[in-house]
Design an enzyme around this catalytic site. Structure first.
Site, PDB file in Angstrom:
ATOM      1  N   HIS A 264      -9.437   1.050   5.265  1.00 19.59           N
ATOM      2  CA  HIS A 264      -8.138   1.346   5.898  1.00 19.59           C
ATOM      3  C   HIS A 264      -8.348   2.345   7.040  1.00 19.59           C
ATOM      4  CE1 HIS A 264      -4.032   2.604   6.535  1.00 19.59           C
ATOM      5  NE2 HIS A 264      -3.659   1.517   5.907  1.00 19.59           N
TER       6      HIS A 264
ATOM      7  N   ASN B 117       0.871  -1.182   0.000  1.00 16.78           N
ATOM      8  CA  ASN B 117       0.000   0.000   0.000  1.00 16.78           C
ATOM      9  C   ASN B 117       0.906   1.230   0.000  1.00 16.78           C
ATOM     10  OD1 ASN B 117      -1.792   2.056   0.473  1.00 16.78           O
ATOM     11  ND2 ASN B 117      -2.356   1.396   2.546  1.00 16.78           N
TER      12      ASN B 117
ATOM     13  N   GLU C 165      -6.727   4.821   7.886  1.00 19.81           N
ATOM     14  CA  GLU C 165      -6.562   6.233   7.507  1.00 19.81           C
ATOM     15  C   GLU C 165      -7.839   6.770   6.859  1.00 19.81           C
ATOM     16  OE1 GLU C 165      -2.877   5.571   5.416  1.00 19.81           O
ATOM     17  OE2 GLU C 165      -1.968   5.082   7.345  1.00 19.81           O
TER      18      GLU C 165
ATOM     19  N   LYS D 119       0.166   4.250  -0.399  1.00 21.30           N
ATOM     20  CA  LYS D 119      -0.502   5.446   0.154  1.00 21.30           C
ATOM     21  C   LYS D 119      -0.271   6.650  -0.769  1.00 21.30           C
ATOM     22  CE  LYS D 119      -0.176   3.334   4.654  1.00 21.30           C
ATOM     23  NZ  LYS D 119      -0.051   3.478   6.105  1.00 21.30           N
TER      24      LYS D 119
ATOM     25  N   SER E 273       3.945  -1.535  10.255  1.00 21.78           N
ATOM     26  CA  SER E 273       5.405  -1.528  10.442  1.00 21.78           C
ATOM     27  C   SER E 273       6.088  -2.820   9.999  1.00 21.78           C
ATOM     28  CB  SER E 273       5.770  -1.198  11.898  1.00 21.78           C
ATOM     29  OG  SER E 273       5.379   0.129  12.197  1.00 21.78           O
TER      30      SER E 273
ATOM     31  N   GLY F  96       3.183   2.757  10.793  1.00 20.17           N
ATOM     32  CA  GLY F  96       4.180   3.823  10.654  1.00 20.17           C
ATOM     33  C   GLY F  96       4.929   4.155  11.929  1.00 20.17           C
TER      34      GLY F  96
ATOM     35  N   GLU G 106      -4.684  -4.659  11.011  1.00 22.52           N
ATOM     36  CA  GLU G 106      -3.692  -3.592  11.153  1.00 22.52           C
ATOM     37  C   GLU G 106      -3.982  -2.791  12.417  1.00 22.52           C
ATOM     38  OE1 GLU G 106      -1.761  -2.291   7.173  1.00 22.52           O
ATOM     39  OE2 GLU G 106      -3.596  -1.153   7.436  1.00 22.52           O
TER      40      GLU G 106
HETATM   41  P1  13P Z   1       3.344   0.886   7.497  1.00 26.32           P
HETATM   42  O1  13P Z   1       3.864  -0.410   6.900  1.00 26.32           O
HETATM   43  O2  13P Z   1       4.006   2.097   6.927  1.00 26.32           O
HETATM   44  O3  13P Z   1       3.331   0.833   8.980  1.00 26.32           O
HETATM   45  O4  13P Z   1       1.814   0.997   7.033  1.00 26.32           O
HETATM   46  C1  13P Z   1       0.969  -0.056   7.221  1.00 26.32           C
HETATM   47  C2  13P Z   1      -0.290   0.211   6.499  1.00 26.32           C
HETATM   48  O5  13P Z   1      -1.077   1.040   6.883  1.00 26.32           O
HETATM   49  C3  13P Z   1      -0.542  -0.573   5.277  1.00 26.32           C
HETATM   50  O6  13P Z   1      -1.849  -0.418   4.838  1.00 26.32           O
END
Ligand code: 13P
Length: 244
Positions: free
Chosen positions: A89, A10, A91, A12, A204, A167, A161
C-alpha cells in the site's frame, strides 16, 4: 466469461472497539457475499472472522517468525483463517519506507502461506505531473512480482491506487482508469506471460461515484478506504459493485 468483481474494504488505522461492535451489528456478513473482503486493524481481525466475514490484513512482515517486535507473519495470519493480505500500500511505501524489494519479499511469503495477495501500485501526484506514471507502475510491477511460480499468479490481484486519489475525493476519469488497467494487464502479460490478471481500482471510491466507476469495462472490483468504515456507505458500494 466475465469473472465476478471483488470489493475490498481497507479500514486502515480507524475505528475503536465500540465502533467495531456497532459495525458488526449493522452489517451481517451474509449481506455481503463471497466477493467482499474486510481488512480491519489486526486487533479486530478475530471479531470479523467470528462473524464469518472474509478477512484480509493490511500488511504483514516478510520473515516466517522470530524476534520482530510488533510485526505479524504470513504464517500467523494464515493460521487464524485469514485469506487475503494487502501488500505494498502506498501508505506503507511512503510512511514506512517500504522498498520494492521489501514488497517483493512480502508477496513471496504471502503466497508461500497460501494467502491471496492484493498488490497495491500507484503513482504520486508528482510522478503523474512529470508524466512518469507508466514508468513507475512498470517498475513497481516488475519488482513486486519477481521470483514467482507460474501458478502464483492465480492468487494475485493488482490494486491500482493513484496516490493523489487516496482520501482526496478526486478520481481519474473512467477512460484514464480503463487505459491504466489495460497497461497494467499488458505489462504482466508481456513480462510474466500471465494473461488478464485482475486489476481493481482504489482511491476515493464512494457510495456517490461507485455507479460510474463500476461501468469501467475492465475493472475487476474496488479497494475502498474511508467509505469502508461507514457501514451504510460500504453496503451501498457492495450493492452496486457485486450484487446485480
Ligand atoms: P480512500 O478510499 O479513503 O481514498 O482510500 C483508498 C485506499 O487507500 C484504499 O486502500
Amino acid at each position: 466469461m466475465e469473472s465476478k468483481k471483488i470489493v475490498v474494504g481497507n479500514m486502515k488505522m480507524n475505528l475503536l472497539a465500540g465502533d467495531i461492535s456497532e459495525y458488526l451489528r449493522k452489517i451481517n456478513s451474509s449481506n455481503l457475499g463471497e466477493q467482499v473482503v474486510i481488512c480491519p486493524s489486526n486487533i479486530y481481525v478475530p471479531y470479523f472472522l467470528k462473524q464469518s466475514y472474509k478477512v484480509g490484513v493490511q500488511n504483514l512482515f516478510f520473515r516466517d517468525s522470530g524476534a520482530y517486535t510488533g510485526e505479524i507473519s504470513a504464517a500467523q495470519v494464515a493460521s487464524l483463517g485469514v485469506k487475503y493480505a494487502i501488500v505494498g500500500h502506498s501508505e506503507r511505501r511512503g510512511y514506512f519506507r517500504e522498498s520494492d524489494q521489501d514488497i517483493n519479499k512480502k508477496v513471496v511469503v504471502t503466497l508461500k502461506y497460501g494467502l491471496e495477495v492484493i498488490l497495491c501500485i500507484g503513482e504520486t501526484a508528482e510522478e503523474k505531473n512529470l508524466l512518469k506514471t507508466a514508468r513507475v507502475l512498470k517498475r513497481q510491477i516488475l519488482n513486486a512480482l519477481r521470483n514467482l511460480e507460474e501458478t502464483d499468479f492465480d492468487h494475485i490481484v493488482i490494486a491500482y491506487e493513484p496516490v493523489w486519489a487516496i482520501g482526496t475525493n478526486v478520481t481519474p476519469t473512467n477512460k484514464d482508469i480503463m487505459d491504466t488497467i489495460s497497461y497494467i494487464k499488458g505489462i504482466v502479460s508481456e513480462y510474466f506471460h500471465y494473461e488478464d490478471i485482475p486489476v481493481i481500482y482504489g482511491g476515493s471510491v464512494s457510495e456517490k461515484n461507485i455507479k460510474e466507476l463500476n461501468s469501467i469495462p475492465n475493472v475487476s472490483g474496488f479497494l475502498v478506504g474511508g467509505a469502508s468504515t461507514d457501514a451504510k456507505k460500504f453496503l451501498k458500494i457492495v450493492e452496486v459493485a457485486v450484487k446485480k
